[in-house]
Design a protein around this motif. Sequence first.
Motif, PDB file in Angstrom:
ATOM      1  N   MET A  31      -8.826  -8.829  14.801  1.00 46.65           N
ATOM      2  CA  MET A  31      -8.138  -7.938  13.859  1.00 46.65           C
ATOM      3  C   MET A  31      -7.436  -8.702  12.740  1.00 46.65           C
ATOM      4  N   LEU A  32      -7.411 -10.016  12.820  1.00 48.86           N
ATOM      5  CA  LEU A  32      -6.694 -10.837  11.842  1.00 48.86           C
ATOM      6  C   LEU A  32      -7.145 -10.606  10.392  1.00 48.86           C
ATOM      7  N   PRO A  33      -8.436 -10.454  10.100  1.00 44.40           N
ATOM      8  CA  PRO A  33      -8.823 -10.189   8.702  1.00 44.40           C
ATOM      9  C   PRO A  33      -8.276  -8.871   8.167  1.00 44.40           C
ATOM     10  N   PHE A  34      -8.014  -7.928   9.065  1.00 43.24           N
ATOM     11  CA  PHE A  34      -7.498  -6.639   8.629  1.00 43.24           C
ATOM     12  C   PHE A  34      -6.038  -6.708   8.188  1.00 43.24           C
ATOM     13  N   VAL A  35      -5.347  -7.774   8.570  1.00 46.30           N
ATOM     14  CA  VAL A  35      -3.954  -7.937   8.158  1.00 46.30           C
ATOM     15  C   VAL A  35      -3.877  -8.018   6.637  1.00 46.30           C
ATOM     16  N   PHE A  36      -4.714  -8.846   6.054  1.00 46.41           N
ATOM     17  CA  PHE A  36      -4.693  -9.005   4.596  1.00 46.41           C
ATOM     18  C   PHE A  36      -5.273  -7.784   3.889  1.00 46.41           C
ATOM     19  N   LEU A  37      -6.268  -7.187   4.478  1.00 45.35           N
ATOM     20  CA  LEU A  37      -6.859  -5.989   3.889  1.00 45.35           C
ATOM     21  C   LEU A  37      -5.884  -4.816   3.925  1.00 45.35           C
ATOM     22  N   SER A  38      -5.062  -4.763   4.950  1.00 41.73           N
ATOM     23  CA  SER A  38      -4.110  -3.653   5.081  1.00 41.73           C
ATOM     24  C   SER A  38      -2.979  -3.731   4.067  1.00 41.73           C
ATOM     25  N   MET A  39      -2.822  -4.864   3.424  1.00 40.13           N
ATOM     26  CA  MET A  39      -1.748  -4.986   2.443  1.00 40.13           C
ATOM     27  C   MET A  39      -1.974  -4.088   1.227  1.00 40.13           C
ATOM     28  N   ILE A  40      -3.206  -3.717   0.956  1.00 38.32           N
ATOM     29  CA  ILE A  40      -3.492  -2.846  -0.190  1.00 38.32           C
ATOM     30  C   ILE A  40      -2.909  -1.451   0.028  1.00 38.32           C
ATOM     31  N   PRO A  41      -3.241  -0.744   1.121  1.00 37.03           N
ATOM     32  CA  PRO A  41      -2.627   0.573   1.303  1.00 37.03           C
ATOM     33  C   PRO A  41      -1.125   0.495   1.587  1.00 37.03           C
ATOM     34  N   ILE A  42      -0.683  -0.570   2.238  1.00 38.01           N
ATOM     35  CA  ILE A  42       0.745  -0.714   2.490  1.00 38.01           C
ATOM     36  C   ILE A  42       1.494  -0.882   1.167  1.00 38.01           C
ATOM     37  N   CYS A  43       0.947  -1.678   0.257  1.00 37.33           N
ATOM     38  CA  CYS A  43       1.560  -1.854  -1.057  1.00 37.33           C
ATOM     39  C   CYS A  43       1.585  -0.540  -1.823  1.00 37.33           C
ATOM     40  N   LEU A  44       0.518   0.230  -1.731  1.00 32.30           N
ATOM     41  CA  LEU A  44       0.460   1.529  -2.400  1.00 32.30           C
ATOM     42  C   LEU A  44       1.525   2.470  -1.842  1.00 32.30           C
ATOM     43  N   CYS A  45       1.649   2.526  -0.526  1.00 33.63           N
ATOM     44  CA  CYS A  45       2.662   3.388   0.103  1.00 33.63           C
ATOM     45  C   CYS A  45       4.071   2.943  -0.269  1.00 33.63           C
ATOM     46  N   CYS A  46       4.328   1.638  -0.210  1.00 35.45           N
ATOM     47  CA  CYS A  46       5.654   1.124  -0.567  1.00 35.45           C
ATOM     48  C   CYS A  46       5.981   1.417  -2.031  1.00 35.45           C
ATOM     49  N   SER A  47       4.996   1.244  -2.894  1.00 36.94           N
ATOM     50  CA  SER A  47       5.217   1.515  -4.319  1.00 36.94           C
ATOM     51  C   SER A  47       5.574   2.971  -4.559  1.00 36.94           C
ATOM     52  N   LEU A  48       4.832   3.861  -3.951  1.00 32.71           N
ATOM     53  CA  LEU A  48       5.102   5.289  -4.140  1.00 32.71           C
ATOM     54  C   LEU A  48       6.473   5.672  -3.599  1.00 32.71           C
ATOM     55  N   VAL A  49       6.812   5.177  -2.429  1.00 33.16           N
ATOM     56  CA  VAL A  49       8.109   5.512  -1.834  1.00 33.16           C
ATOM     57  C   VAL A  49       9.254   4.969  -2.680  1.00 33.16           C
ATOM     58  N   ILE A  50       9.148   3.731  -3.109  1.00 31.48           N
ATOM     59  CA  ILE A  50      10.232   3.130  -3.888  1.00 31.48           C
ATOM     60  C   ILE A  50      10.356   3.794  -5.259  1.00 31.48           C
ATOM     61  N   ILE A  51       9.240   4.003  -5.933  1.00 29.83           N
ATOM     62  CA  ILE A  51       9.284   4.552  -7.293  1.00 29.83           C
ATOM     63  C   ILE A  51       9.701   6.024  -7.310  1.00 29.83           C
ATOM     64  N   PHE A  52       9.262   6.807  -6.319  1.00 28.60           N
ATOM     65  CA  PHE A  52       9.543   8.238  -6.358  1.00 28.60           C
ATOM     66  C   PHE A  52      10.733   8.693  -5.525  1.00 28.60           C
ATOM     67  N   THR A  53      11.184   7.893  -4.557  1.00 25.53           N
ATOM     68  CA  THR A  53      12.288   8.379  -3.728  1.00 25.53           C
ATOM     69  C   THR A  53      13.532   7.509  -3.754  1.00 25.53           C
ATOM     70  N   ILE A  54      13.432   6.254  -4.150  1.00 24.16           N
ATOM     71  CA  ILE A  54      14.613   5.390  -4.136  1.00 24.16           C
ATOM     72  C   ILE A  54      15.059   5.040  -5.552  1.00 24.16           C
ATOM     73  N   ALA A  55      14.160   4.564  -6.374  1.00 27.14           N
ATOM     74  CA  ALA A  55      14.512   4.093  -7.718  1.00 27.14           C
ATOM     75  C   ALA A  55      15.128   5.169  -8.614  1.00 27.14           C
ATOM     76  N   PRO A  56      14.715   6.436  -8.531  1.00 31.38           N
ATOM     77  CA  PRO A  56      15.355   7.431  -9.409  1.00 31.38           C
ATOM     78  C   PRO A  56      16.875   7.526  -9.246  1.00 31.38           C
ATOM     79  N   PHE A  57      17.379   7.311  -8.048  1.00 23.96           N
ATOM     80  CA  PHE A  57      18.829   7.323  -7.847  1.00 23.96           C
ATOM     81  C   PHE A  57      19.496   6.240  -8.693  1.00 23.96           C
ATOM     82  N   PHE A  58      18.881   5.069  -8.740  1.00 26.99           N
ATOM     83  CA  PHE A  58      19.457   3.965  -9.492  1.00 26.99           C
ATOM     84  C   PHE A  58      19.225   4.128 -10.989  1.00 26.99           C
ATOM     85  N   TRP A  59      18.106   4.705 -11.398  1.00 24.84           N
ATOM     86  CA  TRP A  59      17.834   4.903 -12.813  1.00 24.84           C
ATOM     87  C   TRP A  59      18.802   5.911 -13.420  1.00 24.84           C
TER      88      TRP A  59
END
Length: 125
Positions: A31-59
């Motif tokens: 499963m080790l190769p999937f660790v690096f491949l999984s970073m793409i959807p994880i980055c997408l999820c983190c980006s959406l959560v941070i940009i739409f649910t956390i950052a607006p409070f600070f902006w």
Amino acid sequence: MSIGKTIAKATLLSTCIFWFLIFCDDLDLGMLPFVFLSMIPICLCCSLVIIFTIAPFFWICNKEQNGTEIVFQWFFPFYAIACFCLCAYGFWEAPDAVSFFTAAFFTSLQSWVWLAKKKVTKLES
């Protein structure tokens, strides 16, 4: 507040938590190769959560001198409670996804801390 750095840190933290929990349950080196491949959807999820649910409070509230501290003190506890409830409900509905919901919970809380951290200049230190 640097959104790009926060997203990068959140992606790395979430990936580490997610795969640590999976490898604790069953260590399969195939499963080790999937660790690096999984970073793409994880980055997408983190980006959406941070940009739409956390950052607006600070902006919205960043116009004041102590805006980030005020935002953190006022909104973080409510966000943490709501995040915990959503992740607990998700775990209740899909117990196989415990690593996803655990990573999502801790990463979103840590992202608040990273965004609220006051930048220290050399004159202040």
